[in-house]
Write an enzyme that holds these catalytic residues in place. Structure first.
Site, PDB file in Angstrom:
ATOM      1  N   ASP A  93     -21.700  -0.055 -86.834  1.00 20.88           N
ATOM      2  CA  ASP A  93     -20.630   0.791 -87.378  1.00 20.88           C
ATOM      3  C   ASP A  93     -19.336  -0.027 -87.489  1.00 20.88           C
ATOM      4  O   ASP A  93     -18.953  -0.694 -86.531  1.00 20.88           O
ATOM      5  CB  ASP A  93     -20.415   2.007 -86.470  1.00 20.88           C
ATOM      6  CG  ASP A  93     -21.678   2.843 -86.353  1.00 20.88           C
ATOM      7  OD1 ASP A  93     -22.348   3.031 -87.381  1.00 20.88           O
ATOM      8  OD2 ASP A  93     -22.012   3.287 -85.237  1.00 20.88           O
ATOM      9  N   LYS A  97     -10.520   1.492 -88.546  1.00 20.70           N
ATOM     10  CA  LYS A  97      -9.134   1.632 -88.067  1.00 20.70           C
ATOM     11  C   LYS A  97      -8.867   0.674 -86.908  1.00 20.70           C
ATOM     12  O   LYS A  97      -9.701   0.556 -85.999  1.00 20.70           O
ATOM     13  CB  LYS A  97      -8.885   3.072 -87.595  1.00 20.70           C
ATOM     14  CG  LYS A  97      -8.901   4.052 -88.736  1.00 20.70           C
ATOM     15  CD  LYS A  97      -8.526   5.440 -88.286  1.00 20.70           C
ATOM     16  CE  LYS A  97      -8.562   6.370 -89.491  1.00 20.70           C
ATOM     17  NZ  LYS A  97      -8.988   7.716 -89.162  1.00 20.70           N
ATOM     18  N   THR A 167     -33.570  -4.383 -92.427  1.00 19.69           N
ATOM     19  CA  THR A 167     -33.392  -3.133 -91.684  1.00 19.69           C
ATOM     20  C   THR A 167     -33.302  -1.993 -92.708  1.00 19.69           C
ATOM     21  O   THR A 167     -33.212  -2.237 -93.920  1.00 19.69           O
ATOM     22  CB  THR A 167     -32.099  -3.167 -90.845  1.00 19.69           C
ATOM     23  OG1 THR A 167     -30.980  -2.922 -91.698  1.00 19.69           O
ATOM     24  CG2 THR A 167     -31.914  -4.498 -90.122  1.00 19.69           C
ATOM     25  N   GLU A 170     -30.047  -2.297 -94.459  1.00 21.37           N
ATOM     26  CA  GLU A 170     -30.048  -3.493 -95.309  1.00 21.37           C
ATOM     27  C   GLU A 170     -30.739  -3.189 -96.639  1.00 21.37           C
ATOM     28  O   GLU A 170     -30.260  -3.590 -97.704  1.00 21.37           O
ATOM     29  CB  GLU A 170     -30.776  -4.625 -94.567  1.00 21.37           C
ATOM     30  CG  GLU A 170     -30.744  -5.965 -95.265  1.00 21.37           C
ATOM     31  CD  GLU A 170     -31.270  -7.084 -94.356  1.00 21.37           C
ATOM     32  OE1 GLU A 170     -31.604  -6.805 -93.186  1.00 21.37           O
ATOM     33  OE2 GLU A 170     -31.338  -8.224 -94.825  1.00 21.37           O
TER      34      GLU A 170
HETATM   35  N1  SAM Z   1     -29.538  -1.061 -87.127  1.00 20.00           N
HETATM   36  C1  SAM Z   1     -29.948  -0.001 -88.009  1.00 20.00           C
HETATM   37  C2  SAM Z   1     -30.069  -0.515 -89.417  1.00 20.00           C
HETATM   38  O1  SAM Z   1     -29.578  -1.624 -89.708  1.00 20.00           O
HETATM   39  O2  SAM Z   1     -30.709   0.162 -90.248  1.00 20.00           O
HETATM   40  C3  SAM Z   1     -28.980   1.212 -87.922  1.00 20.00           C
HETATM   41  C4  SAM Z   1     -27.555   0.940 -88.321  1.00 20.00           C
HETATM   42  S1  SAM Z   1     -26.486   2.335 -88.024  1.00 20.00           S
HETATM   43  C5  SAM Z   1     -25.181   2.107 -89.168  1.00 20.00           C
HETATM   44  C6  SAM Z   1     -25.678   1.890 -86.500  1.00 20.00           C
HETATM   45  C7  SAM Z   1     -26.305   2.538 -85.274  1.00 20.00           C
HETATM   46  O3  SAM Z   1     -25.694   1.979 -84.102  1.00 20.00           O
HETATM   47  C8  SAM Z   1     -26.090   4.035 -85.192  1.00 20.00           C
HETATM   48  O4  SAM Z   1     -27.351   4.691 -85.056  1.00 20.00           O
HETATM   49  C9  SAM Z   1     -25.224   4.225 -83.938  1.00 20.00           C
HETATM   50  O5  SAM Z   1     -25.515   5.419 -83.229  1.00 20.00           O
HETATM   51  C10 SAM Z   1     -25.571   2.984 -83.124  1.00 20.00           C
HETATM   52  N2  SAM Z   1     -24.506   2.566 -82.196  1.00 20.00           N
HETATM   53  C11 SAM Z   1     -23.210   2.361 -82.502  1.00 20.00           C
HETATM   54  N3  SAM Z   1     -22.506   1.997 -81.412  1.00 20.00           N
HETATM   55  C12 SAM Z   1     -23.392   1.948 -80.377  1.00 20.00           C
HETATM   56  C13 SAM Z   1     -23.284   1.645 -78.997  1.00 20.00           C
HETATM   57  N4  SAM Z   1     -22.097   1.334 -78.449  1.00 20.00           N
HETATM   58  N5  SAM Z   1     -24.394   1.681 -78.226  1.00 20.00           N
HETATM   59  C14 SAM Z   1     -25.601   2.028 -78.771  1.00 20.00           C
HETATM   60  N6  SAM Z   1     -25.774   2.348 -80.074  1.00 20.00           N
HETATM   61  C15 SAM Z   1     -24.679   2.308 -80.883  1.00 20.00           C
END
Ligand code: SAM
Length: 191
Positions: A93, A97, A167, A170
Site C-alpha cells: 500500500d 500522505k 502477483t 502485478e
Molecule cells: N501482494 C499482493 C499482490 O501483489 O497482489 C497484494 C497487494 S495489496 C495492495 C497489499 C496488501 O498488504 C493488503 O492486503 C494489505 O492488507 C497488506 N498489508 C498492508 N500493510 C500490512 C502490514 N503492516 N502487515 C501485514 N499486511 C499488510
C-alpha cells in the site's frame, strides 16, 4: 508459539521466504509450487483477504506454505533473529500522505523489523508500479542501513524479467500498461 522453531513446524531445515502483505496469495502459492525446497510464509493483516488464500491452499495442500494473520510490526514476536532468509514486498500500500509515511512497508520502522528477523545474507525484494513509493523506497532503504543491490523501473522489459512470478496486483497493473519497478536490498554491512 513457533518463534525459533519454524524448522520443526515445517519438518525440515529449508530456508524460509516470506511475503508481507500477501493479499490472496497467488504469488506465494506459485512460488511454493515451483520451489518445494523453500518454505513460504505469507503475512497478511486482514483475515477477510487471507481467507481466500486459505481456501485455495485447502485445494492445493502445499506442504511448504503457512499463513500468518498479523501486522508485520509483530513479526519479531513470531520469528527468532535471523530465522527468515528472504522477504518479498509486492505492491505494498503506497500511503501517499506524508503523515502516513511510517505505515509504508519500506519505511525505516519496517526495515528495522526486517533487520531483526532476516539472516545475515538475507534480502528484501520489493515490486511496485507506484513511482512515488519506489522513489521514496530508494531513499528510505539506504537511510535505514541497507544497500540497493539491484533496481529497475521496467522489470518486464529488463534482463531481470526471466523467472519473474507475477502477483495478482502485478497482473492487473501491467495489463493497464503500467511499468513495474523492482529493487533488491541487502544489509550495508553483514551482521
Ligand atoms: N501482494 C499482493 C499482490 O501483489 O497482489 C497484494 C497487494 S495489496 C495492495 C497489499 C496488501 O498488504 C493488503 O492486503 C494489505 O492488507 C497488506 N498489508 C498492508 N500493510 C500490512 C502490514 N503492516 N502487515 C501485514 N499486511 C499488510
Amino acid at each position: 508459539m513457533w518463534k525459533g522453531r519454524w524448522a520443526e513446524l515445517f519438518g525440515n531445515e529449508y530456508p524460509i521466504h516470506m511475503e508481507i502483505g500477501m493479499g490472496k496469495g497467488k504469488f506465494l502459492m506459485e512460488m511454493a509450487k515451483a520451489a518445494p525446497r523453500i518454505n513460504y510464509v505469507g503475512v497478511e493483516r486482514y483475515s477477510s483477504v487471507l481467507l481466500k488464500a486459505v481456501q485455495k491452499q485447502e485445494e492445493l495442500l502445499l506442504p511448504n506454505i503457512r499463513f500468518l494473520c498479523i501486522d508485520a510490526l509483530e513479526l519479531p514476536e513470531m520469528f527468532a533473529d535471523g530465522e527468515v532468509g528472504r522477504i518479498y514486498l509486492n505492491f505494498s500500500d503506497p500511503w501517499p500522505k506524508d503523515r502516513h509515511a511510517k505505515r509504508r512497508l519500506t519505511s525505516p520502522r519496517f526495515m528495522k523489523v526486517y533487520d531483526q528477523i532476516l539472516a545475515a545474507d538475507g534480502s528484501v525484494e520489493f515490486k511496485t508500479d507506484n513511482m512515488e513509493l519506489f522513489d521514496y523506497s530508494l531513499e528510505s532503504i539506504p537511510a535505514s542501513g541497507w544497500k540497493i543491490e539491484m533496481e529497475t523501473r521496467d522489470l518486464h522489459h529488463s534482463p531481470y524479467a526471466a523467472g519473474n512470478v507475477m502477483t495478482e496486483y502485478e497482473e492487473k497493473f501491467s495489463s493497464r500498461g503500467n511499468p513495474i519497478c523492482k529493487l533488491i536490498a541487502v544489509r550495508e554491512r553483514m551482521k
